[in-house]
Structures are given as C-alpha cells and as structure tokens.
Write a protein that holds these residues in place. Sequence first.
Motif, PDB file in Angstrom:
ATOM      1  N   GLN A 111       7.166  18.157 -16.551  1.00 54.03           N
ATOM      2  CA  GLN A 111       7.460  18.150 -17.982  1.00 54.03           C
ATOM      3  C   GLN A 111       8.497  17.107 -18.379  1.00 54.03           C
ATOM      4  O   GLN A 111       8.964  17.100 -19.521  1.00 54.03           O
ATOM      5  CB  GLN A 111       7.954  19.539 -18.411  1.00 54.03           C
ATOM      6  N   THR A 112       8.869  16.243 -17.457  1.00 54.95           N
ATOM      7  CA  THR A 112       9.856  15.215 -17.769  1.00 54.95           C
ATOM      8  C   THR A 112       9.339  13.845 -17.341  1.00 54.95           C
ATOM      9  O   THR A 112       8.347  13.731 -16.623  1.00 54.95           O
ATOM     10  CB  THR A 112      11.200  15.487 -17.064  1.00 54.95           C
ATOM     11  N   ILE A 113      10.049  12.816 -17.786  1.00 52.81           N
ATOM     12  CA  ILE A 113       9.703  11.442 -17.433  1.00 52.81           C
ATOM     13  C   ILE A 113      10.896  10.811 -16.733  1.00 52.81           C
ATOM     14  O   ILE A 113      12.015  10.819 -17.258  1.00 52.81           O
ATOM     15  CB  ILE A 113       9.312  10.631 -18.683  1.00 52.81           C
ATOM     16  N   ASN A 114      10.662  10.300 -15.547  1.00 51.48           N
ATOM     17  CA  ASN A 114      11.723   9.698 -14.741  1.00 51.48           C
ATOM     18  C   ASN A 114      11.836   8.218 -15.093  1.00 51.48           C
ATOM     19  O   ASN A 114      11.236   7.359 -14.456  1.00 51.48           O
ATOM     20  CB  ASN A 114      11.421   9.883 -13.254  1.00 51.48           C
ATOM     21  N   LEU A 115      12.597   7.949 -16.136  1.00 51.11           N
ATOM     22  CA  LEU A 115      12.734   6.575 -16.626  1.00 51.11           C
ATOM     23  C   LEU A 115      14.171   6.391 -17.113  1.00 51.11           C
ATOM     24  O   LEU A 115      14.432   6.216 -18.299  1.00 51.11           O
ATOM     25  CB  LEU A 115      11.732   6.327 -17.754  1.00 51.11           C
ATOM     26  N   GLU A 116      15.108   6.435 -16.179  1.00 54.63           N
ATOM     27  CA  GLU A 116      16.525   6.434 -16.532  1.00 54.63           C
ATOM     28  C   GLU A 116      16.966   5.144 -17.218  1.00 54.63           C
ATOM     29  O   GLU A 116      17.974   5.131 -17.922  1.00 54.63           O
ATOM     30  CB  GLU A 116      17.372   6.666 -15.283  1.00 54.63           C
ATOM     31  N   SER A 117      16.226   4.060 -17.031  1.00 51.15           N
ATOM     32  CA  SER A 117      16.638   2.774 -17.601  1.00 51.15           C
ATOM     33  C   SER A 117      16.666   2.781 -19.123  1.00 51.15           C
ATOM     34  O   SER A 117      17.309   1.935 -19.739  1.00 51.15           O
ATOM     35  CB  SER A 117      15.710   1.663 -17.113  1.00 51.15           C
ATOM     36  N   VAL A 118      15.967   3.740 -19.754  1.00 57.40           N
ATOM     37  CA  VAL A 118      15.912   3.760 -21.222  1.00 57.40           C
ATOM     38  C   VAL A 118      16.711   4.910 -21.819  1.00 57.40           C
ATOM     39  O   VAL A 118      16.676   5.120 -23.026  1.00 57.40           O
ATOM     40  CB  VAL A 118      14.449   3.844 -21.717  1.00 57.40           C
ATOM     41  N   THR A 119      17.446   5.652 -20.995  1.00 52.49           N
ATOM     42  CA  THR A 119      18.127   6.842 -21.508  1.00 52.49           C
ATOM     43  C   THR A 119      19.228   6.521 -22.508  1.00 52.49           C
ATOM     44  O   THR A 119      19.619   7.372 -23.295  1.00 52.49           O
ATOM     45  CB  THR A 119      18.725   7.668 -20.355  1.00 52.49           C
ATOM     46  N   THR A 120      19.739   5.310 -22.492  1.00 55.99           N
ATOM     47  CA  THR A 120      20.787   4.931 -23.447  1.00 55.99           C
ATOM     48  C   THR A 120      20.247   4.083 -24.590  1.00 55.99           C
ATOM     49  O   THR A 120      21.015   3.497 -25.349  1.00 55.99           O
ATOM     50  CB  THR A 120      21.904   4.147 -22.729  1.00 55.99           C
ATOM     51  N   LEU A 121      18.926   4.025 -24.716  1.00 58.99           N
ATOM     52  CA  LEU A 121      18.323   3.192 -25.752  1.00 58.99           C
ATOM     53  C   LEU A 121      18.520   3.776 -27.143  1.00 58.99           C
ATOM     54  O   LEU A 121      18.557   3.048 -28.132  1.00 58.99           O
ATOM     55  CB  LEU A 121      16.828   3.020 -25.464  1.00 58.99           C
TER      56      LEU A 121
END
Length: 376
Positions: free
Chosen positions: A184-194
Amino acid sequence: MRFEEDDSCMDEDDQFIRRILVNNFSLSDYEADVYISLLRTGKQSMADIAGSSGVPRQRVYDITEKLQDEGLVEVINESPKHAYALPPSDAFQSVQDEINVAMTHMEDMYQTQEDIGTEIAMFKNEATIENYLERIVEIPSVTISLTFPYQLLGKYETIFRQIPDDVHSKCIISNVPREFIEDQTINLESVTTLASQVRGTPKEEPVAICADRETCLLWIGHPAHAGPNTSEGFHITSPEVSFLFDRFITDLLWSQSKPIRLSEHVQELPRTFLRIKDCIEYVSSVRELGTSETLLVEIEGFDTRRKQPISIAGELLDYYQSNSDIRAYLVINAEDHDSNSGNVVSVGGWNSGIEDYEARQITLRDKNIKNNDDKN
C-alpha cells in the motif's frame, strides 16, 4: 549581356536564386551574377566568367576575391586565374546554423495560443507550455495541487522545489514504475520533500497544476504520455473551472493514489489551508506525533444560515473525517468578541449545509507560540 539587363536570358530557378542572394544575403547584382555563373558552369577563367555572367571583366577579379572572402567560391592563382563555386551546403552552413539557433529562440518566445474563451487559452507549442509551467508555481499564496509524471521529474523537479514552504502543496506522482510499489505504499524517497504531501500512482494522468483554486494548467499529450506527443496545454484563469480541477486532484485522484511521504514529517505552524480535509490531515499528524497539544483555528468563510461572510477564531476541540464519508468538519470553541465567552461551533468545508459555518480559508496556530507572541 548581363542578367540584370535582361532577365529573359535566365531561367526561373536562376531568377529566384539571384533574388534570394541579393535580398537575403546582401550580395550585389554583379556578385550574384558571378556566383550563379560559377554554380552553373563550374571552374572558369576570369574571361569565361565575364562572358557567361555578363559582368565586365575588370570587375570579375575583385568580385571573385570578395566572394572567396565570403566563403562562397575558391580562387586558383594560376595563369590564367580561375575560380569555382564551393558546395552551397558548405558555403551557407554557418548561415543555416545561425538561422536554426534564431528559430529555436523565437519558438521559445512565441506565445502559440488559441483563445477558447476569455478565461481559457490553449497552447500547442511545448516551449510555451513549459513557460506557463514555470509561471504557475509562482502564483499560489496558500495552496497548490498537482499531478506530474515520474518520467519528467528529472527535467522539471527544480521548478517545483521553488514553491515556498508556507504554501501547502499536494503532489501526485503519476506513471510510477511498478518496481517502486510495495503493497500500500510507494518506495520513492527521492520525492518525499517535493511537496507538503506526496503520493504516487502507477496510472497515467495528464499534467494538472492548480494554484489557490483560481488558476490551473492542464498539459495533455506530454512527452511521458504513452500515445502521440500532441503537447496541448490549457491555461485556465476561471476560478470555477480551476476549482473543479483542484477537486479532481485532491479528492478523486488523491484517494486513489498511494502514500509516499513519511508520516513523521510535519511542517511547522502556522499554516493556512483552503481545503478542510488538508487541515484535518495535518491536525491528525500533529496529534499523532504529540508535537502540539493545543491548536488555535482562524476561519474566514460564511455563516451557513445567515449566508453572510464571517471571521471567527478559537481553540480546536475536535474534528471529523472519514474515507467513506464526503463530510469533514472541525469543532472549535469560538471566541465571542462581544462577551469573551466560549461558543462551541462546527465548521465544514465547501458547500456545507449541516455545519454552522463554511470555511473558505483556515489558519492553524500553536496556542503556546501565539501566547508567547502576545506577551512580546
């Protein structure tokens, strides 16, 4: 006989080329005649050039030297002296390169638009769409919502990072590759501060950006689109239409997307919201982390019974929101400016009918911070 004196001896192609050389490349009549003669006949002596072009022989020497300086012909210093034309593709390559560069800049500058209405404009040029994309992120003072494909983040991410921290931003990353999706989640930490809140979806969506629910940019057929790259953009300044697109992003698409941002990240108060659900999501995060015990709420909106604008403030007592219910509301102990007594009221979002007030803008503050400010 010179070509200028009797164009009838020139075929239509020669006449066309001569006109282009004189009007667009600043060659004199004599220079154009000599160059065309060399194009037609190849290597010639000065006497032959004079005969075939009709240019006086005493002028041919100077003209061929000048054409050589321009990179159009090559002069052979033999006896007798000869000259021949260089291939046009080489001779005019530098001019062609400059034209290509100029065309690129002019295309970027050109506003290709078709007015569909006074509040909607359509653009077919990708550079124009990109210009409006850069502009729209500078507009919001309170909130911005957007959907954007994962494949274009590398090119445009820096634009979105220009959104001020005090603007509440909701971003849905579309076209997320399947390898980044886990349950149920997306592992894409590079965009978490977008953005303030970030979610993702593997589905393909158009680029849609709404600023303060008043201005919207819609980009259909963008480069990450699976179909033909038609690059049709719509710049919308109608608050009514922009409001609908904002609801489409924040209600429908948001509920169908998966979370990316870590729940531990909560931006500092004070914060202002246009959507009551955004406010409640923030309050839930604050309460879960225990970072603030008492919150003050300032409401700009309407009295649902009297249909009059109101401004109220007070302490947040409770709130309600459910994924299975379109309703969402706050319960606050509103300050009575006349008697300084408390008054428990309910505040709903857009088109509220049951609650006491309909909020158009909500500002949250930490009571302790506010009290400290008052003391100062």
